[in-house]
Structures are given as structure tokens and as C-alpha cells.
Design an enzyme around this catalytic site. Structure first.
Site, PDB file in Angstrom:
ATOM      1  N   GLY A  30      39.742  40.948  28.856  1.00 36.54           N
ATOM      2  CA  GLY A  30      40.833  41.482  29.660  1.00 36.54           C
ATOM      3  C   GLY A  30      41.824  40.412  30.088  1.00 36.54           C
ATOM      4  N   GLU A  78      47.308  38.289  24.696  1.00 39.51           N
ATOM      5  CA  GLU A  78      48.067  39.548  24.696  1.00 39.51           C
ATOM      6  C   GLU A  78      49.353  39.463  25.524  1.00 39.51           C
ATOM      7  OE1 GLU A  78      44.439  41.195  25.508  1.00 39.51           O
ATOM      8  OE2 GLU A  78      44.093  41.758  23.423  1.00 39.51           O
ATOM      9  N   HIS A 161      39.112  48.724  21.069  1.00 38.31           N
ATOM     10  CA  HIS A 161      39.404  47.475  21.789  1.00 38.31           C
ATOM     11  C   HIS A 161      39.349  47.661  23.306  1.00 38.31           C
ATOM     12  CE1 HIS A 161      42.331  43.832  22.336  1.00 38.31           C
ATOM     13  NE2 HIS A 161      41.442  43.924  23.297  1.00 38.31           N
TER      14      HIS A 161
HETATM   15 ZN   LIG Z   1      41.418  42.649  24.913  1.00 38.29          ZN
END
Ligand SMILES: [Zn+2]
Length: 213
Positions: A30, A78, A161
Site C-alpha cells: 500500500g 504507484e 492487486h
Molecule cells: Zn499495491
């Protein structure tokens, strides 16, 4: 002086640790970011650092153009995906990405997560769509994810995911992540028991002056 205050950095750290404590993430899974509108930048968690050893000075400030402005570590892998979501939604000031198992079950079979709990409609604002699996580290992925979330819902699940949720602040985005995960768990059980009653925000009458959960 940093563009990101210690208060904002502490907030990210707090919710990172909450994400592990509440089972939404484990290990280095995360990431979390907060928008810094006055600097046309975001502050985001670094890549690959466990939350129990993460410190506030390790957060990374990245410009809207994706260039690192402050920080010694690599920003989350990300980051470009977060930036795409911020570009699409001016109302969004914080983003939480989690890899929680119940939401991921629906993601693994490509099944939309319909709202069966009040918190899901109040915070996610509706059904959460599933984006077919793709590698998640570039702008194209982010734009697809943001388009699938749209302007009226606050979460989307990336197939195989995890989930990304958005909010006016990080506490709000985290509430969305918790609501979707709880909803996915209950929906899974409800589907085994019978036909769940699917809620829709527009059909819910909120009594005048009611305080929201
Ligand atoms: Zn991830």
C-alpha cells in the site's frame, strides 16, 4: 523548510500504521499521499519501507509533473497513479492504496462490489468497479483507474492487486477503504446465504439533522 509540514507527515504515518493494524495492508503493501495544492505537489510514502520502521522524514514530496522535489528515498512505485487520480479529481486531497483480502477476492474474479452496508454508500458513494489486471506503475494505468472510479464514487479495485480510495482528507480516504473492505466481507457472506439487499445512495432517506456514522 519542507513543503510538507510535520503534521501532514505524521498523519500519513499514523494512517499507514492503522492500515496494518486493521488488516488492510501488511509488510510494505500500500501507500498514502496528501495533496499540497500551494506547491503543485503531493507528499507520499517512500517505496519499500515497512511502516513499523518508517519515519516522517522519509516521506517524499513529488511535483504534479512526477519529479521528486524533496526526499532521499524513491517515492512509492504507484506515485504516477496517485498523480493521475489527483489530476482527474480536484475535490480529492488524499489517496490511500491498500491490498486488503476481501476487496481483493472480488478483484480476483472481476466482480463489482455492490453496496450492502450503509457506510459503503455513505463513503464509497456506490458500487466499486474492478479494473482488469495490469501492472500498476505508470500514468496510463492511473488514468484508466481514475476513469473507472469516475467523478462520483470514491474507490476502485485493481484486479489481482488491491484498492485505491480517495477523500477530501486522509482520514476520509481511509474511511472509504475500511467501508469497502467491510462491505466486501459482508457481501461475500450474504451472497452465500441468499440474495442481498443492494443499497443505492439516491434511494436512502437521511433524516434531517442525522449525524453520520
Ligand atoms: Zn499495491
Amino acid at each position: 523548510m519542507s513543503r510538507a509540514s510535520n503534521e501532514l507527515r505524521e498523519e500519513i504515518l499514523y494512517w499507514c500504521r492503522e492500515s496494518v493494524r486493521t488488516g488492510l495492508n501488511f509488510n510494505t503493501q500500500g501507500n498514502i499521499s496528501i495533496r499540497l495544492p500551494e506547491h503543485e505537489a503531493i507528499v507520499i510514502t517512500p517505496s519499500g519501507i515497512r511502516y513499523d520502521v518508517l519515519t516522517i522524514d522519509q516521506m517524499v514530496v513529488v511535483g504534479y509533473d512526477g519529479v521528486v522535489i524533496e526526499g532521499d528515498l524513491f517515492p512509492s512505485t504507484e506515485t504516477d497513479v496517485h498523480l493521475a487520480h489527483y489530476r482527474r479529481r480536484p475535490d480529492v486531497n488524499a489517496i490511500v492504496h491498500t491490498e486488503s483480502p476481501w476487496a481483493n477476492m472480488f478483484g480476483a474474479v472481476g466482480k463489482t462490489i455492490d453496496p450492502v452496508l450503509l457506510n459503503m454508500v455513505l463513503y464509497a458513494k456506490g458500487a466499486v468497479r474492478i479494473m482488469p489486471f495490469e501492472f500498476s506503475t505508470n500514468t496510463d494505468f492511473g488514468e484508466l483507474s481514475a476513469a473507472l472510479m469516475g467523478d462520483d464514487t470514491n474507490a476502485v479495485v485493481w484486479g489481482n492487486h488491491g484498492m485505491i480510495s480517495v477523500g477530501e482528507d486522509v482520514a476520509g480516504a481511509f474511511k472509504v477503504a475500511v467501508a469497502v473492505e467491510a462491505n466486501a466481507q459482508v457481501l461475500h457472506g450474504a451472497l452465500a446465504l441468499g440474495t442481498p439487499n443492494i443499497l443505492q445512495l439516491e434511494n436512502i432517506v437521511i433524516p434531517e439533522g442525522a449525524r453520520l456514522p
